[in-house]
Design a protein around this motif. Sequence first.
Motif, PDB file in Angstrom:
ATOM      1  N   ASN A 168      -0.877   2.012  -6.671  1.00 53.96           N
ATOM      2  CA  ASN A 168       0.211   2.123  -5.793  1.00 53.96           C
ATOM      3  C   ASN A 168       0.811   0.865  -5.791  1.00 53.96           C
ATOM      4  O   ASN A 168       1.970   0.445  -5.125  1.00 53.96           O
ATOM      5  CB  ASN A 168      -0.194   2.693  -4.371  1.00 53.96           C
ATOM      6  CG  ASN A 168      -0.301   4.070  -4.268  1.00 53.96           C
ATOM      7  OD1 ASN A 168       0.399   4.843  -4.212  1.00 53.96           O
ATOM      8  ND2 ASN A 168      -1.640   4.412  -4.109  1.00 53.96           N
ATOM      9  N   ILE A 169       0.071  -0.356  -6.070  1.00 54.42           N
ATOM     10  CA  ILE A 169       0.507  -1.674  -5.901  1.00 54.42           C
ATOM     11  C   ILE A 169       1.634  -2.091  -7.158  1.00 54.42           C
ATOM     12  O   ILE A 169       2.322  -3.076  -6.843  1.00 54.42           O
ATOM     13  CB  ILE A 169      -0.646  -2.653  -6.167  1.00 54.42           C
ATOM     14  CG1 ILE A 169      -1.528  -2.241  -7.378  1.00 54.42           C
ATOM     15  CG2 ILE A 169      -1.667  -2.708  -4.794  1.00 54.42           C
ATOM     16  CD1 ILE A 169      -1.074  -3.078  -8.680  1.00 54.42           C
ATOM     17  N   LEU A 170       1.677  -1.102  -8.218  1.00 54.21           N
ATOM     18  CA  LEU A 170       2.757  -1.203  -9.087  1.00 54.21           C
ATOM     19  C   LEU A 170       4.162  -1.405  -8.420  1.00 54.21           C
ATOM     20  O   LEU A 170       4.440  -0.273  -7.730  1.00 54.21           O
ATOM     21  CB  LEU A 170       2.628  -0.390 -10.130  1.00 54.21           C
ATOM     22  CG  LEU A 170       1.242  -0.867 -11.365  1.00 54.21           C
ATOM     23  CD1 LEU A 170       0.862   0.261 -12.068  1.00 54.21           C
ATOM     24  CD2 LEU A 170       1.318  -1.972 -11.828  1.00 54.21           C
ATOM     25  N   ILE A 171       5.333  -2.196  -9.111  1.00 53.05           N
ATOM     26  CA  ILE A 171       6.546  -2.012  -8.623  1.00 53.05           C
ATOM     27  C   ILE A 171       7.168  -1.545 -10.245  1.00 53.05           C
ATOM     28  O   ILE A 171       7.104  -2.568 -11.166  1.00 53.05           O
ATOM     29  CB  ILE A 171       7.196  -3.318  -8.401  1.00 53.05           C
ATOM     30  CG1 ILE A 171       6.614  -3.740  -7.117  1.00 53.05           C
ATOM     31  CG2 ILE A 171       8.528  -2.982  -8.239  1.00 53.05           C
ATOM     32  CD1 ILE A 171       7.187  -5.074  -6.682  1.00 53.05           C
ATOM     33  N   PRO A 172       7.695  -0.362 -10.495  1.00 51.41           N
ATOM     34  CA  PRO A 172       7.928   0.267 -11.711  1.00 51.41           C
ATOM     35  C   PRO A 172       9.056  -0.533 -12.242  1.00 51.41           C
ATOM     36  O   PRO A 172       8.838  -1.020 -13.577  1.00 51.41           O
ATOM     37  CB  PRO A 172       8.361   1.711 -11.430  1.00 51.41           C
ATOM     38  CG  PRO A 172       7.509   1.784 -10.172  1.00 51.41           C
ATOM     39  CD  PRO A 172       7.166   0.958  -9.217  1.00 51.41           C
ATOM     40  N   GLU A 173       9.874  -1.239 -11.792  1.00 52.29           N
ATOM     41  CA  GLU A 173      10.965  -1.880 -12.119  1.00 52.29           C
ATOM     42  C   GLU A 173      10.850  -3.354 -12.710  1.00 52.29           C
ATOM     43  O   GLU A 173      11.423  -3.712 -13.620  1.00 52.29           O
ATOM     44  CB  GLU A 173      12.088  -2.265 -11.097  1.00 52.29           C
ATOM     45  CG  GLU A 173      12.973  -0.955 -10.506  1.00 52.29           C
ATOM     46  CD  GLU A 173      12.080  -0.026  -9.543  1.00 52.29           C
ATOM     47  OE1 GLU A 173      12.798   0.963  -9.203  1.00 52.29           O
ATOM     48  OE2 GLU A 173      11.021  -0.400  -9.057  1.00 52.29           O
ATOM     49  N   LYS A 259       5.711   0.994   3.373  1.00 55.49           N
ATOM     50  CA  LYS A 259       5.122   0.026   2.372  1.00 55.49           C
ATOM     51  C   LYS A 259       6.138  -1.190   2.175  1.00 55.49           C
ATOM     52  O   LYS A 259       7.154  -1.078   1.956  1.00 55.49           O
ATOM     53  CB  LYS A 259       5.001   0.652   0.909  1.00 55.49           C
ATOM     54  CG  LYS A 259       4.299   0.060  -0.212  1.00 55.49           C
ATOM     55  CD  LYS A 259       4.124   0.724  -1.358  1.00 55.49           C
ATOM     56  CE  LYS A 259       5.227   1.132  -2.151  1.00 55.49           C
ATOM     57  NZ  LYS A 259       4.839   1.729  -3.541  1.00 55.49           N
ATOM     58  N   PHE A 260       5.055  -2.468   2.104  1.00 57.91           N
ATOM     59  CA  PHE A 260       5.815  -3.477   1.888  1.00 57.91           C
ATOM     60  C   PHE A 260       5.245  -4.202   0.604  1.00 57.91           C
ATOM     61  O   PHE A 260       4.090  -4.309   0.357  1.00 57.91           O
ATOM     62  CB  PHE A 260       5.737  -4.464   3.022  1.00 57.91           C
ATOM     63  CG  PHE A 260       6.133  -5.847   2.585  1.00 57.91           C
ATOM     64  CD1 PHE A 260       7.559  -6.498   2.726  1.00 57.91           C
ATOM     65  CD2 PHE A 260       5.135  -6.753   2.374  1.00 57.91           C
ATOM     66  CE1 PHE A 260       7.951  -7.539   2.395  1.00 57.91           C
ATOM     67  CE2 PHE A 260       5.587  -8.296   2.082  1.00 57.91           C
ATOM     68  CZ  PHE A 260       6.949  -8.644   2.015  1.00 57.91           C
ATOM     69  N   ASN A 261       5.776  -4.574  -0.533  1.00 55.09           N
ATOM     70  CA  ASN A 261       5.325  -5.061  -1.563  1.00 55.09           C
ATOM     71  C   ASN A 261       6.127  -6.258  -2.027  1.00 55.09           C
ATOM     72  O   ASN A 261       7.224  -6.120  -2.449  1.00 55.09           O
ATOM     73  CB  ASN A 261       5.444  -3.982  -2.784  1.00 55.09           C
ATOM     74  CG  ASN A 261       4.298  -4.196  -3.813  1.00 55.09           C
ATOM     75  OD1 ASN A 261       3.661  -5.391  -3.935  1.00 55.09           O
ATOM     76  ND2 ASN A 261       4.128  -3.242  -4.809  1.00 55.09           N
ATOM     77  N   LEU A 282       1.928 -10.052  -2.445  1.00 52.96           N
ATOM     78  CA  LEU A 282       1.221  -9.581  -1.290  1.00 52.96           C
ATOM     79  C   LEU A 282       1.618  -8.035  -0.907  1.00 52.96           C
ATOM     80  O   LEU A 282       2.820  -7.745  -1.296  1.00 52.96           O
ATOM     81  CB  LEU A 282       1.991 -10.099  -0.107  1.00 52.96           C
ATOM     82  CG  LEU A 282       1.623 -11.700  -0.065  1.00 52.96           C
ATOM     83  CD1 LEU A 282       2.456 -12.573   1.004  1.00 52.96           C
ATOM     84  CD2 LEU A 282       0.120 -11.861   0.422  1.00 52.96           C
ATOM     85  N   TYR A 283       0.511  -7.013  -0.633  1.00 52.97           N
ATOM     86  CA  TYR A 283       1.126  -5.695  -0.364  1.00 52.97           C
ATOM     87  C   TYR A 283       0.217  -5.438   0.858  1.00 52.97           C
ATOM     88  O   TYR A 283      -0.569  -5.637   1.346  1.00 52.97           O
ATOM     89  CB  TYR A 283       0.225  -4.939  -1.612  1.00 52.97           C
ATOM     90  CG  TYR A 283       0.263  -3.732  -1.624  1.00 52.97           C
ATOM     91  CD1 TYR A 283       1.086  -2.793  -2.020  1.00 52.97           C
ATOM     92  CD2 TYR A 283      -0.848  -2.827  -0.968  1.00 52.97           C
ATOM     93  CE1 TYR A 283       1.309  -1.743  -2.259  1.00 52.97           C
ATOM     94  CE2 TYR A 283      -0.695  -1.315  -1.048  1.00 52.97           C
ATOM     95  CZ  TYR A 283       0.390  -0.826  -1.607  1.00 52.97           C
ATOM     96  OH  TYR A 283       0.362   0.593  -1.598  1.00 52.97           O
ATOM     97  N   SER A 284       1.281  -4.617   1.554  1.00 53.71           N
ATOM     98  CA  SER A 284       0.829  -3.709   2.714  1.00 53.71           C
ATOM     99  C   SER A 284       1.147  -2.329   2.777  1.00 53.71           C
ATOM    100  O   SER A 284       2.670  -2.059   2.376  1.00 53.71           O
ATOM    101  CB  SER A 284       1.467  -4.443   3.930  1.00 53.71           C
ATOM    102  OG  SER A 284       1.237  -3.739   5.239  1.00 53.71           O
TER     103      SER A 284
END
Length: 764
Positions: A168-173, A259-261, A282-284
């Motif tokens: 879930n921590i991944l940002i696909p872009e 979610k904030f990433n 930073l991930y929340s």
Amino acid sequence: MRLEQNIQQEFSIVSNGGIFSGDRQRRKRSAAGALLAGAAFAFPIAALAADDPVAEDDEQAGSILVQSSRSAPATPTTLSVDPAAGIAAVYSLDQDDISGLAITTANDLLRAIPGVQVADLGNGGIPNGVTIRGWSLVGDGVSVRGIVDGYTRNFVSGPNNNGSNDLNILIPEIVGSVDVIKGPFDTRYSGNFAYAGTAIFKTVDRIQNRASLSYGFYGRKRLVATIGNGDDPSLPTHFYFAFDGLSEQGRRDNNDQDKFNAFAKVTSRITPDDVLKVGFQLYSNHYGQPGYIRTDLVDSGQIDERSATDNNAKGWRRSGTLTAEWEHRTDSFNFDANFWVEREKDYRSINRQDIGVVDSFPQNIAQNSRWSTGLGFHPWAEFSFGGIEAILRGGAEIRGDFAKVNRGPGFDNELVAQPTILNAWTGFFSRADFTVWNPDVYAELSLKPAAWFKITGGLRNDWFNYDATVTYYPSSAQTGTPMALRTVKFNTWSNEPTLHGGIAVGPFLGFTLLGNFGEGITSQNINNAALWSNPQLDPTKLNTKEVVLKYDNDALGLNLQGGVYSTLNQGELGTDPLTGLQVNMGKSIRKGFDIDGRLRLYDRGGTSVRIGANYNYLYGKLTGGTNTGQLYITGTPPWTAGWNLEAATPVGTDGQRIRLSVQHNFVGGTYLSSGSVTLADGTLGVLKNKDYNRLGFRLTYERPEWRDLRVWFSGVAYGGDRFAEMATSAVGFFTNSYTVKGRTYRVANSQSPFRADVGVSVAF
């Protein structure tokens, strides 16, 4: 000459492409390919597929969001340490492939890869299921090692499952490439949790300044922005900041997510031979936990498929991660060095009992607080002797996890301090304060006596040190009677060597034959009673053998692959039908075959059409164990299949185009009980899912001269048994109007029949 150059460029892209070949300006890699029968199939479509490609201007090829950092394509006969050069079934995606996917969770990045099965567990921000070649989906992807920028993301002795693979921590872009190795065949990338294989993700080094906004079903809103000094490759240093904000209500009750990433990366060429990459994240994530409802109650009309078992259950995760990678490249000696440190806290409560009796049954609560850190050094040298080219690589890595995990029953998200009554409580009770060290070393030699021949052999050894204090209640599951509270302390070492080797022969008229062998391991789980009673336990181990035949025909844009494999697992983990607890079911065997192909149907005047299809068959059975008469491996699909389409065509002028990407996956019904059990209706039988399928598509309009405008519409449709993607079993211990003691029920989450997103993206 211009036409010949364009043809050669297109051939190079197709033969080294990901699941879909992209624009001619992109380099793609693949170890996918072949089936002998494909040669006969190729000729009838030659007239259509062999249309001469027509040159396109750079603008007409479509704008490029990310520049690839790969210096050359890799094949199984290439002498390289690139994962795509491994002697195994390796599949790759690049940024162009990823941009065409319909993505609901980050695990959807892997759905386009043949033979990889993905499950959206429907419970907010928890790790989702991902599996390869017949491993269970319900265990949070614990059989696939997930590596992001050199850091293995699997949780060692995670609060819910050992090896939980949280993507879930991944940002696909900002994911630039994905390499998936199907099996524990790569000496460096096998190791802990690589039972089914390894997924290697790399974030991009440079990127456009861009912002995108999307809206979707069930209150889904997402904003993504990237800001930095651009993607000019001539700059010695690149930096960017990426932000990903997501809010959604979810389809089911108590299914919201916020979610904030935030991710920042600096890439700098510090010398002509050295590049340093530093990333910080930073991930929340805060989310509801609807739980897993009983499908028999849905079928009888007593509850709705959107119901939650507990409207108060919830979860959250907060983490900060620092990674650093140092790449050194010369003509003879090279190395990668990597470092990571992460501080992570998470909380999860979920009620696994029946709707209507939530006031009588507690939530399962898990609290996790940990530091993870590690350091790796991976050198290799290229040389030749006696006319034989060679690469000798080796390396060492050490990882440390320092954690406190509290698991137990609770009400209204408050832990019960001393549970002493019901087995349903004590079965999920433990308090662990532990440190796990995992050092490993490996060495591998690759020899290439001829251009068409390569052989590789490697040895790896992983050590595990468990320094733990665990408090738990031993109990009798049948009577629900807890024994005296017990605390155990242990500080023990274990280790497990593994062998890896392979041979690649080809090409002969486009054919390449691969054969390889690999061993995989999974570390013991500190939250499991097996280790409490025997701290000397070694990691569980398996071995896998594979033979693959590839066929690549550049003139036709045709890539086929067929492979057979066999896996012997020394310790199959499953659910005891009498207790509902996880136990070692004994040895198991998985064997089957994969077949997949891709074809360039048309490529002319800027219009291109490429298709692909795959089929995967699996025979999986238990071969022994304490539970007699149990044969089936639970959660393992007997077959999967799929097809995909990638099409694009110019519209108007100035590089405008429309692009369509489609992925349609089919999954055979899995067994949820390994043998005969008493079912919910009181009959004796085997609990089983039915078949289901998932159709995902994304339609995109691109207009480069308008700030590289992109407008898209994407959707996902489910057919068949919509509960089957995330389904497991639950055993009734208590008799009431809903639950009968000793009966086994299917609990699951239903997928939406259809969901869609619309979005817009611009550069600035």
